[in-house]
Design a protein around this motif. Structure first.
Motif: not given
Length: 116
Positions: A11-17
């Motif tokens: 799955p596409p990586r999400r930027r950690a907030s």
């Protein structure tokens, strides 16, 4: 043969907030305000340097030129095979004339305001 149906394996990586990324940066000066200030100075210099008669002459000339451009557009559109290139050139010319009219209108308003 099945290269059209290739699946993504991950799955596409999400930027950690993080809280540190949400910190506000210091405000930067807006270039639009500076640009507007420069334009106002340039307009005021133009108003001071040009008498009202030259503004009205330029206004009349620009109106005549714009009218001739619009007549040319009508001629082109009525032709059997209208040239897109000529229409584009007329559109550019008309846009420049409208911008000139806007500039002259602002100059006239500023002159009126300064006369009060």
């Amino acid at each position: 043969s099945n290269f059209f149906f290739v699946r993504r394996t991950m799955p596409p990586r999400r930027r950690a907030s993080t809280k540190s990324s949400r910190q506000e940066s210091p405000p930067t000066p807006e270039p639009k305000k500076a640009k507007l200030a420069v334009e106002k100075v340039a307009e005021s210099m133009e108003i001071d340097s040009s008498p009202g008669k030259s503004i009205s002459k330029e206004f009349a000339t620009t109106c005549r030129n714009l009218e001739s451009v619009l007549e040319r557009v009508n001629e082109i559109k009525k032709a059997e095979s209208p040239s897109e290139w000529e229409l584009a050139e007329c559109r550019k010319s008309a846009s420049l004339h409208v911008m000139t009219l806007r500039r002259l209108n602002r100059a006239g308003q500023a002159r009126c305001k300064a006369a009060r």
